[in-house]
Design a protein around this motif. Structure first.
Motif, PDB file in Angstrom:
ATOM      1  N   UNK A 135     -10.910  -7.685   4.900  1.00  0.00           N
ATOM      2  CA  UNK A 135      -9.601  -7.689   4.318  1.00  0.00           C
ATOM      3  C   UNK A 135      -9.547  -6.168   4.328  1.00  0.00           C
ATOM      4  N   UNK A 136      -8.294  -5.809   4.917  1.00  0.00           N
ATOM      5  CA  UNK A 136      -7.852  -4.314   5.155  1.00  0.00           C
ATOM      6  C   UNK A 136      -6.235  -4.156   5.135  1.00  0.00           C
ATOM      7  N   UNK A 137      -6.017  -2.953   4.756  1.00  0.00           N
ATOM      8  CA  UNK A 137      -4.450  -2.776   4.784  1.00  0.00           C
ATOM      9  C   UNK A 137      -4.102  -1.387   4.354  1.00  0.00           C
ATOM     10  N   UNK A 138      -3.073  -1.074   4.121  1.00  0.00           N
ATOM     11  CA  UNK A 138      -2.592   0.049   3.666  1.00  0.00           C
ATOM     12  C   UNK A 138      -1.700  -0.215   2.257  1.00  0.00           C
ATOM     13  N   UNK A 139      -1.642   0.545   1.385  1.00  0.00           N
ATOM     14  CA  UNK A 139      -0.870   0.245   0.261  1.00  0.00           C
ATOM     15  C   UNK A 139      -0.274   1.348  -0.512  1.00  0.00           C
TER      16      UNK A 139
END
Length: 121
Positions: free
Chosen positions: A86-90
């Protein structure tokens, strides 16, 4: 600002990629949230879109994550087991990990203050 340097790893093409939330559904959610804010029913909301990306070969999640560097946010990656992540940019940090603990940071769960400092605690 200067763009980040080129990445040392190129990713293989994804075997499949699908939206978890369509742009149209997300846009409807934005309009609904704005209306609820105008009515005073909401003060803060975080609306996100998600994607499910699959590769036919093993890919390092950090290599995928580094592709998001140009988004200028807090990068995050949780890999509960080999083969999924689970990865991303916030725009805001979601968690911090140290040898002693994992600390989460609430974003949309902000609550109003209590009537006293004691109630706030």
């Amino acid at each position: 600002t200067t763009p980040p340097p080129p990445l040392p790893v190129s990713l293989p093409p994804a075997s499949s990629m699908r939206e978890g939330t369509s742009y149209e559904k997300w846009a409807e959610s934005v309009e609904s949230a704005l209306e609820q804010m105008r009515e005073g029913r909401l003060r803060k909301v975080v609306l996100a879109r998600n994607y499910l990306v699959k590769f036919d070969v093993d890919v390092e999640p950090l290599d995928v994550l580094l592709q998001l560097r140009s988004h200028h946010g807090y990068l995050f990656c949780l890999q509960p087991q080999r083969g999924s992540a689970f990865l991303g940019c916030s725009p805001e940090p979601l968690f911090r990990i140290s040898p002693e603990c994992i600390e989460t940071m609430a974003i949309a769960g902000t609550r109003p203050r209590g009537g006293s400092e004691r109630e706030d605690e």
